[in-house]
Design a protein around this motif. Structure first.
Motif, PDB file in Angstrom:
ATOM      1  N   TYR A  11      21.432  30.422 -31.026  1.00  0.00           N
ATOM      2  CA  TYR A  11      22.433  30.325 -32.086  1.00  0.00           C
ATOM      3  C   TYR A  11      23.688  30.976 -31.516  1.00  0.00           C
ATOM      4  O   TYR A  11      23.738  32.205 -31.412  1.00  0.00           O
ATOM      5  N   ALA A  35       5.192  36.503 -35.998  1.00  0.00           N
ATOM      6  CA  ALA A  35       5.829  37.354 -37.001  1.00  0.00           C
ATOM      7  C   ALA A  35       7.164  36.760 -37.459  1.00  0.00           C
ATOM      8  O   ALA A  35       7.648  35.773 -36.896  1.00  0.00           O
ATOM      9  N   ASN A  36       7.765  37.393 -38.463  1.00  0.00           N
ATOM     10  CA  ASN A  36       9.112  37.018 -38.910  1.00  0.00           C
ATOM     11  C   ASN A  36      10.076  37.027 -37.746  1.00  0.00           C
ATOM     12  O   ASN A  36      10.073  37.963 -36.954  1.00  0.00           O
ATOM     13  N   GLY A  37      10.901  35.998 -37.676  1.00  0.00           N
ATOM     14  CA  GLY A  37      11.940  35.973 -36.648  1.00  0.00           C
ATOM     15  C   GLY A  37      11.432  35.614 -35.261  1.00  0.00           C
ATOM     16  O   GLY A  37      12.181  35.678 -34.283  1.00  0.00           O
ATOM     17  N   ALA A  38      10.169  35.190 -35.151  1.00  0.00           N
ATOM     18  CA  ALA A  38       9.610  34.862 -33.829  1.00  0.00           C
ATOM     19  C   ALA A  38      10.189  33.571 -33.261  1.00  0.00           C
ATOM     20  O   ALA A  38      10.110  33.320 -32.059  1.00  0.00           O
ATOM     21  N   GLY A  39      10.765  32.739 -34.138  1.00  0.00           N
ATOM     22  CA  GLY A  39      11.363  31.491 -33.666  1.00  0.00           C
ATOM     23  C   GLY A  39      10.628  30.244 -34.116  1.00  0.00           C
ATOM     24  O   GLY A  39      10.909  29.133 -33.648  1.00  0.00           O
ATOM     25  N   LYS A  40       9.723  30.393 -35.061  1.00  0.00           N
ATOM     26  CA  LYS A  40       8.885  29.264 -35.481  1.00  0.00           C
ATOM     27  C   LYS A  40       9.726  28.155 -36.123  1.00  0.00           C
ATOM     28  O   LYS A  40       9.610  26.985 -35.770  1.00  0.00           O
ATOM     29  N   THR A  41      10.559  28.554 -37.089  1.00  0.00           N
ATOM     30  CA  THR A  41      11.392  27.556 -37.772  1.00  0.00           C
ATOM     31  C   THR A  41      12.376  26.925 -36.791  1.00  0.00           C
ATOM     32  O   THR A  41      12.642  25.711 -36.840  1.00  0.00           O
ATOM     33  N   THR A  42      12.906  27.741 -35.892  1.00  0.00           N
ATOM     34  CA  THR A  42      13.842  27.231 -34.883  1.00  0.00           C
ATOM     35  C   THR A  42      13.172  26.130 -34.052  1.00  0.00           C
ATOM     36  O   THR A  42      13.772  25.079 -33.786  1.00  0.00           O
ATOM     37  N   GLU A  83      11.001  24.639 -44.788  1.00  0.00           N
ATOM     38  CA  GLU A  83      10.726  25.838 -45.570  1.00  0.00           C
ATOM     39  C   GLU A  83      11.626  25.735 -46.806  1.00  0.00           C
ATOM     40  O   GLU A  83      12.790  25.360 -46.700  1.00  0.00           O
TER      41      GLU A  83
HETATM   42  P1  ATP Z   1      10.500  33.413 -40.457  1.00  0.00           P
HETATM   43  O1  ATP Z   1       9.046  33.325 -40.554  1.00  0.00           O
HETATM   44  O2  ATP Z   1      11.043  34.736 -40.920  1.00  0.00           O
HETATM   45  O3  ATP Z   1      11.233  32.234 -40.997  1.00  0.00           O
HETATM   46  P2  ATP Z   1      10.741  32.351 -37.781  1.00  0.00           P
HETATM   47  O4  ATP Z   1       9.652  32.667 -36.815  1.00  0.00           O
HETATM   48  O5  ATP Z   1      10.721  31.015 -38.407  1.00  0.00           O
HETATM   49  O6  ATP Z   1      10.798  33.476 -38.888  1.00  0.00           O
HETATM   50  P3  ATP Z   1      13.414  31.710 -36.984  1.00  0.00           P
HETATM   51  O7  ATP Z   1      13.896  31.460 -38.360  1.00  0.00           O
HETATM   52  O8  ATP Z   1      13.196  30.558 -36.095  1.00  0.00           O
HETATM   53  O9  ATP Z   1      12.089  32.594 -37.014  1.00  0.00           O
HETATM   54  O10 ATP Z   1      14.431  32.731 -36.290  1.00  0.00           O
HETATM   55  C1  ATP Z   1      14.361  33.084 -34.914  1.00  0.00           C
HETATM   56  C2  ATP Z   1      15.545  33.967 -34.567  1.00  0.00           C
HETATM   57  O11 ATP Z   1      16.766  33.233 -34.688  1.00  0.00           O
HETATM   58  C3  ATP Z   1      15.708  35.181 -35.470  1.00  0.00           C
HETATM   59  O12 ATP Z   1      16.109  36.268 -34.685  1.00  0.00           O
HETATM   60  C4  ATP Z   1      16.787  34.772 -36.448  1.00  0.00           C
HETATM   61  O13 ATP Z   1      17.500  35.883 -36.897  1.00  0.00           O
HETATM   62  C5  ATP Z   1      17.643  33.851 -35.609  1.00  0.00           C
HETATM   63  N1  ATP Z   1      18.294  32.822 -36.439  1.00  0.00           N
HETATM   64  C6  ATP Z   1      17.667  31.932 -37.228  1.00  0.00           C
HETATM   65  N2  ATP Z   1      18.562  31.115 -37.841  1.00  0.00           N
HETATM   66  C7  ATP Z   1      19.786  31.521 -37.428  1.00  0.00           C
HETATM   67  C8  ATP Z   1      21.115  31.087 -37.693  1.00  0.00           C
HETATM   68  N3  ATP Z   1      21.368  30.058 -38.498  1.00  0.00           N
HETATM   69  N4  ATP Z   1      22.129  31.758 -37.088  1.00  0.00           N
HETATM   70  C9  ATP Z   1      21.886  32.784 -36.253  1.00  0.00           C
HETATM   71  N5  ATP Z   1      20.663  33.236 -35.946  1.00  0.00           N
HETATM   72  C10 ATP Z   1      19.615  32.623 -36.527  1.00  0.00           C
END
Ligand code: ATP
Length: 235
Positions: A11, A35-42, A83
């Protein structure tokens, strides 16, 4: 079915995924946990074209997805349930289902797809004329999944389907995922509910701060002491 090779996503200047590679075989359930923020949604958003990777390749049944728009990727057979579900709350259940079949080649089969969806989700048939926003949380999640199945996707991507649901509804959700699997649907599932996800998954990948930390069959990972300690509260 799906091959992700050495994916790197950021990002702006802030990296979110580094060198992630995953593989999904046809007809399987693959879970991405972490965990939260691991990058799954990304990872899911990059596969469905909502984010552009800095590096790496993605192939669906051998066809490259890189550089393609989300609509094009949807047309190639990937349906993404985001999500938060992404429903149109002011529209009815039926109207939401119609939107799941907006692609021309899918629209032709609309009637059959609707019957199939109603057979799988009878509650939605009863509530066809009701506004999506007035459904319970569990019903909304069912509707979001039903809408995705309307395009008869070759790969169904589910981002945190159990989020915010009560334990009984979570059980129903996982039972439904099992039913879709038994009908031959290939599923890529992101879950915070690691125990349930590993129970239902044929194979799983563990993401840790943007990198792949572990992988294995659901059974292997469930039995792994490190996973139990890090993610399932076992001391
Ligand atoms: P969660 O279960 O909390 O949704 P996740 O594993 O899906 O977590 P992501 O949402 O993919 O994690 O986020 C991965 C990293 O990218 C995190 O550090 C998050 O802060 C960052 N991130 C996610 N979306 C953005 C965005 N739109 N702009 C900047 N950073 C982002």
């Amino acid at each position: 079915m799906l091959d992700v090779n050495n994916l790197e996503v950021a990002y702006g200047d802030v990296g979110a995924l580094w060198g992630v590679s995953i593989h999904v075989d046809p007809g399987t359930i693959v879970a991405i946990v972490g965990a939260n923020g691991a990058g799954k949604t990304t990872l899911l958003k990059t596969i469905s074209g909502l984010l552009k990777p800095k590096r790496g390749e993605i192939f669906l049944a051998g066809a490259p997805l890189a550089g393609k728009a989300p609509e094009e990727i949807a047309g190639m057979g990937i349906a993404h349930v985001p999500e938060g579900r992404g429903l149109f709350r002011q529209m009815t259940v039926l109207e939401n289902l119609e939107l799941g079949a907006f692609q021309p080649k899918v629209r032709k089969r609309f009637k059959q797809s609707l019957e199939k969806a109603y057979a799988l989700f009878p509650r939605l048939k009863e509530r066809a004329g009701q506004k999506a926003g007035s459904l319970s949380g569990g019903e909304q999640q069912m509707l979001a999944i039903a809408r995705a199945t309307m395009s008869d996707p070759s790969l169904l991507i589910l981002d945190e389907p159990s989020l915010g649901l009560s334990p009984i509804v979570v059980q129903q959700m996982f039972a439904l995922i099992g039913t879709l699997h038994s009908q031959g649907v290939t599923i890529l599932l992101v879950e915070q509910n690691i125990h349930q996800a590993l129970k239902v998954a044929d194979y799983a990948f563990v993401l840790k701060t943007g990198e792949l930390a572990m992988q294995g069959t659901g059974t292997e990972l469930l039995a792994d002491p490190e996973i139990q300690k890090a993610y399932m509260g076992v001391l």
